[in-house]
Design a protein around this motif. Sequence first.
Motif, short mmCIF file in Angstrom:
data_model
loop_
_atom_site.label_atom_id
_atom_site.label_comp_id
_atom_site.label_asym_id
_atom_site.label_seq_id
_atom_site.Cartn_x
_atom_site.Cartn_y
_atom_site.Cartn_z
N ALA A 79 -12.74 -5.02 -9.41
CA ALA A 79 -12.56 -5.06 -7.98
C ALA A 79 -11.27 -5.09 -7.61
O ALA A 79 -9.96 -5.32 -8.26
CB ALA A 79 -12.97 -6.56 -7.42
N VAL A 80 -10.69 -4.47 -6.17
CA VAL A 80 -9.69 -4.13 -5.71
C VAL A 80 -9.67 -4.32 -4.14
O VAL A 80 -10.67 -4.41 -3.63
CB VAL A 80 -8.93 -2.67 -5.71
CG1 VAL A 80 -8.95 -2.09 -7.36
CG2 VAL A 80 -9.83 -1.69 -5.08
N PHE A 81 -8.75 -4.70 -3.36
CA PHE A 81 -8.52 -4.68 -2.13
C PHE A 81 -7.95 -3.34 -1.73
O PHE A 81 -6.52 -3.14 -2.16
CB PHE A 81 -7.53 -5.80 -1.66
CG PHE A 81 -7.36 -5.90 -0.27
CD1 PHE A 81 -8.54 -6.21 0.61
CD2 PHE A 81 -6.28 -5.71 0.49
CE1 PHE A 81 -8.55 -6.35 2.08
CE2 PHE A 81 -6.21 -6.04 1.85
CZ PHE A 81 -7.46 -6.21 2.66
N ASP A 82 -8.38 -2.55 -1.00
CA ASP A 82 -8.12 -1.10 -0.59
C ASP A 82 -7.45 -1.09 0.63
O ASP A 82 -8.14 -1.56 1.48
CB ASP A 82 -8.98 -0.24 -0.94
CG ASP A 82 -8.60 1.24 -1.20
OD1 ASP A 82 -7.94 1.43 -2.15
OD2 ASP A 82 -8.63 1.98 -0.05
N VAL A 83 -6.16 -0.42 0.88
CA VAL A 83 -5.72 -0.41 2.34
C VAL A 83 -5.23 0.99 2.80
O VAL A 83 -4.82 1.88 1.70
CB VAL A 83 -4.42 -1.23 2.25
CG1 VAL A 83 -3.49 -0.96 3.64
CG2 VAL A 83 -4.75 -2.55 1.92
N ALA A 84 -5.53 1.23 4.00
CA ALA A 84 -5.18 2.63 4.57
C ALA A 84 -4.42 2.15 5.70
O ALA A 84 -4.52 1.49 6.59
CB ALA A 84 -6.66 3.33 5.11
N GLN A 96 -0.74 0.86 11.92
CA GLN A 96 -1.50 -0.25 11.87
C GLN A 96 -2.25 -0.03 10.42
O GLN A 96 -2.34 1.02 9.89
CB GLN A 96 -2.61 -0.13 13.00
CG GLN A 96 -1.99 -0.78 14.25
CD GLN A 96 -3.10 -0.76 15.34
OE1 GLN A 96 -4.13 -0.67 15.09
NE2 GLN A 96 -2.51 -0.62 16.45
N TRP A 97 -3.03 -1.01 9.95
CA TRP A 97 -3.64 -0.95 8.55
C TRP A 97 -4.95 -1.50 8.62
O TRP A 97 -5.38 -2.23 9.45
CB TRP A 97 -2.85 -1.65 7.57
CG TRP A 97 -2.82 -3.18 7.74
CD1 TRP A 97 -2.00 -3.74 8.48
CD2 TRP A 97 -3.56 -4.03 7.06
NE1 TRP A 97 -2.25 -5.12 8.65
CE2 TRP A 97 -3.09 -5.28 7.54
CE3 TRP A 97 -4.69 -4.03 5.98
CZ2 TRP A 97 -3.88 -6.60 7.17
CZ3 TRP A 97 -5.60 -5.04 5.71
CH2 TRP A 97 -4.89 -6.39 6.30
N VAL A 98 -6.00 -1.05 7.77
CA VAL A 98 -7.47 -1.73 7.72
C VAL A 98 -7.31 -1.86 6.06
O VAL A 98 -6.82 -1.01 5.37
CB VAL A 98 -8.45 -0.61 7.98
CG1 VAL A 98 -8.43 -0.73 9.63
CG2 VAL A 98 -8.45 0.63 7.40
N GLY A 99 -8.13 -2.92 5.65
CA GLY A 99 -8.32 -2.83 4.38
C GLY A 99 -9.61 -3.77 4.06
O GLY A 99 -10.33 -4.14 4.88
N ALA A 117 -1.37 6.78 4.66
CA ALA A 117 -0.90 6.06 3.43
C ALA A 117 -1.82 5.35 2.89
O ALA A 117 -2.76 4.65 3.43
CB ALA A 117 0.36 5.42 3.60
N HIS A 118 -2.01 5.27 1.63
CA HIS A 118 -3.04 4.38 0.85
C HIS A 118 -2.39 3.70 -0.26
O HIS A 118 -1.70 3.91 -1.07
CB HIS A 118 -3.98 5.61 0.21
CG HIS A 118 -5.16 4.98 -0.74
ND1 HIS A 118 -5.13 4.95 -1.95
CD2 HIS A 118 -6.09 4.23 -0.13
CE1 HIS A 118 -6.00 4.19 -2.51
NE2 HIS A 118 -6.60 3.87 -1.54
N GLY A 119 -3.07 2.46 -0.32
CA GLY A 119 -2.73 1.52 -1.82
C GLY A 119 -3.68 0.70 -1.88
O GLY A 119 -4.69 0.42 -1.08
N PHE A 120 -3.65 0.16 -3.11
CA PHE A 120 -4.61 -0.88 -3.53
C PHE A 120 -4.03 -1.89 -4.55
O PHE A 120 -3.12 -1.61 -5.14
CB PHE A 120 -5.82 -0.49 -4.21
CG PHE A 120 -5.63 0.27 -5.26
CD1 PHE A 120 -5.84 -0.47 -6.65
CD2 PHE A 120 -5.40 1.63 -5.61
CE1 PHE A 120 -5.71 0.09 -7.89
CE2 PHE A 120 -5.28 2.27 -6.75
CZ PHE A 120 -5.40 1.55 -7.95
#
Length: 187
Positions: A79-84, A96-99, A117-120
């Motif tokens: 499992a990950v918490f994914d963010v844009a 602004q971001w969503v996750g 931009a993307h990260g997790f």
Amino acid sequence: MKATRLSIPEVVLIEPKVFGDARGFFFESFNQKAFNEATGTNHQFVQDNHSRSSRGVLRGLHYQIQQPQGKLVRVARGAVFDVAVDIRRSSPTFGQWVGVELSEDNQHQLWVPPGFAHGFVVLSESADFLYKTTDYYAPQHEHSIAWNDPSIGISWPALAQGQQPLLSAKDSAAPLLASLGADALFA
């Protein structure tokens, strides 16, 4: 498939229809026609990637200005918490971001379009993270933004107050969004 536009409407949460029984499960992880209809786009994917990371690893926030990549991301194990993060200067949701949580249990996918931009961060003991991209990886065009940029204010759920994630050297040195010039952001 169920598609839900998030608070930044270009980012879409995709929930595939999963058929399960005592033997296990089956689902269609990608269908170009259904994806185009769900996202209202006509992107084609050119590259599939697979990364494995351990608990507390944070990857991101990454993007490419030239050869920008849209990413369709999911988790096959763990499992990950994914963010844009919206980094389009002219957008009303710039900065602004969503996750969302993506996991092997929920089988959800996230469409992160070009211009973000993307990260997790990994929530489980380890995670296998799979993603399709709309353009090829071009390390000479890759940029990063600091994972803990206060102007963005991402609430990373796996990190306790003051806890530091496991970062690459590149991600540790990533600049703040406000310090990036116009040539390092999308119009």
